[in-house]
Design a protein around this motif. Structure first.
Motif, PDB file in Angstrom:
ATOM      1  N   TYR A  18      -0.283  10.870   0.657  1.00 37.48           N
ATOM      2  CA  TYR A  18       0.463  10.866   1.728  1.00 37.48           C
ATOM      3  C   TYR A  18       0.780   9.745   2.444  1.00 37.48           C
ATOM      4  O   TYR A  18      -0.293   9.422   2.683  1.00 37.48           O
ATOM      5  N   SER A  19       1.714   9.294   3.087  1.00 37.26           N
ATOM      6  CA  SER A  19       1.925   8.097   3.712  1.00 37.26           C
ATOM      7  C   SER A  19       3.068   8.245   4.937  1.00 37.26           C
ATOM      8  O   SER A  19       3.951   8.646   4.539  1.00 37.26           O
ATOM      9  N   PRO A  20       2.660   7.576   6.092  1.00 39.50           N
ATOM     10  CA  PRO A  20       3.660   7.582   7.124  1.00 39.50           C
ATOM     11  C   PRO A  20       4.639   6.458   7.000  1.00 39.50           C
ATOM     12  O   PRO A  20       5.595   6.327   7.468  1.00 39.50           O
ATOM     13  N   ILE A  21       4.251   5.324   5.951  1.00 38.69           N
ATOM     14  CA  ILE A  21       4.842   4.189   5.646  1.00 38.69           C
ATOM     15  C   ILE A  21       4.969   3.889   4.206  1.00 38.69           C
ATOM     16  O   ILE A  21       4.223   4.382   3.414  1.00 38.69           O
ATOM     17  N   PHE A  69      -5.139   1.497   0.841  1.00 39.04           N
ATOM     18  CA  PHE A  69      -3.756   1.107   1.335  1.00 39.04           C
ATOM     19  C   PHE A  69      -4.116   0.109   2.351  1.00 39.04           C
ATOM     20  O   PHE A  69      -4.360   0.761   3.602  1.00 39.04           O
ATOM     21  N   ASP A  70      -3.887  -1.186   2.194  1.00 37.25           N
ATOM     22  CA  ASP A  70      -4.374  -2.150   3.158  1.00 37.25           C
ATOM     23  C   ASP A  70      -3.731  -2.077   4.606  1.00 37.25           C
ATOM     24  O   ASP A  70      -3.777  -2.200   5.687  1.00 37.25           O
ATOM     25  N   GLN A  71      -2.056  -1.530   4.536  1.00 38.78           N
ATOM     26  CA  GLN A  71      -1.075  -1.547   5.553  1.00 38.78           C
ATOM     27  C   GLN A  71      -1.585  -0.563   6.679  1.00 38.78           C
ATOM     28  O   GLN A  71      -1.233  -0.571   7.811  1.00 38.78           O
ATOM     29  N   THR A  72      -2.424   0.690   6.179  1.00 34.76           N
ATOM     30  CA  THR A  72      -2.944   1.273   7.174  1.00 34.76           C
ATOM     31  C   THR A  72      -4.147   1.445   7.421  1.00 34.76           C
ATOM     32  O   THR A  72      -4.670   2.300   8.243  1.00 34.76           O
ATOM     33  N   GLY A  73      -5.000   0.787   6.381  1.00 34.52           N
ATOM     34  CA  GLY A  73      -6.594   0.813   6.638  1.00 34.52           C
ATOM     35  C   GLY A  73      -7.343   1.971   5.881  1.00 34.52           C
ATOM     36  O   GLY A  73      -8.162   2.108   6.068  1.00 34.52           O
ATOM     37  N   TYR A  74      -6.273   2.444   5.005  1.00 35.65           N
ATOM     38  CA  TYR A  74      -6.758   3.792   4.287  1.00 35.65           C
ATOM     39  C   TYR A  74      -7.545   3.194   3.091  1.00 35.65           C
ATOM     40  O   TYR A  74      -7.388   2.445   2.352  1.00 35.65           O
ATOM     41  N   SER A  75      -8.809   4.065   2.834  1.00 37.55           N
ATOM     42  CA  SER A  75      -9.717   3.825   1.694  1.00 37.55           C
ATOM     43  C   SER A  75     -10.299   5.289   1.404  1.00 37.55           C
ATOM     44  O   SER A  75     -10.954   5.906   2.174  1.00 37.55           O
ATOM     45  N   SER A  76     -10.466   5.489  -0.150  1.00 35.83           N
ATOM     46  CA  SER A  76     -10.925   6.630  -0.583  1.00 35.83           C
ATOM     47  C   SER A  76     -11.600   6.655  -1.732  1.00 35.83           C
ATOM     48  O   SER A  76     -10.965   6.025  -2.604  1.00 35.83           O
TER      49      SER A  76
END
Length: 83
Positions: A18-21, A69-76
């Motif tokens: 899920y992503s906002p962008i 996801f570098d654009q949002t800083g997400y890492s899992s």
């Protein structure tokens, strides 16, 4: 990242992101030593995107599924068992 299935798997692994962008995410599968054995960039859309990581050629064992996801800083990082 959610809905990781099937786990354990005998072939590939599927998951929802899920992503906002929209943008490109990096999907990696690492073996127990931390070595990257699958490294893919995938395009995602705004909202929910169903993705697949290719694990069919990998040996049985325990792996880590890492999504960045570098654009949002997400890492899992999630543990995956290949049977």
């Amino acid at each position: 990242m959610s809905n990781i299935y099937p786990n354990p798997t005998t072939n590939d692994i599927n998951f929802d992101f899920y992503s906002p962008i929209s943008g490109n995410i990096k999907v990696q599968v690492l073996d127990y030593t931390g070595r990257v054995v699958v490294d893919e960039n995938m395009m995602i859309s705004t909202g929910k995107t169903r993705l697949n990581a290719q694990m069919g050629e990998l040996a049985k064992g325990i792996y880590s599924l890492k999504v960045t996801f570098d654009q949002t800083g997400y890492s899992s990082v999630n543990m995956i068992i290949k049977q």
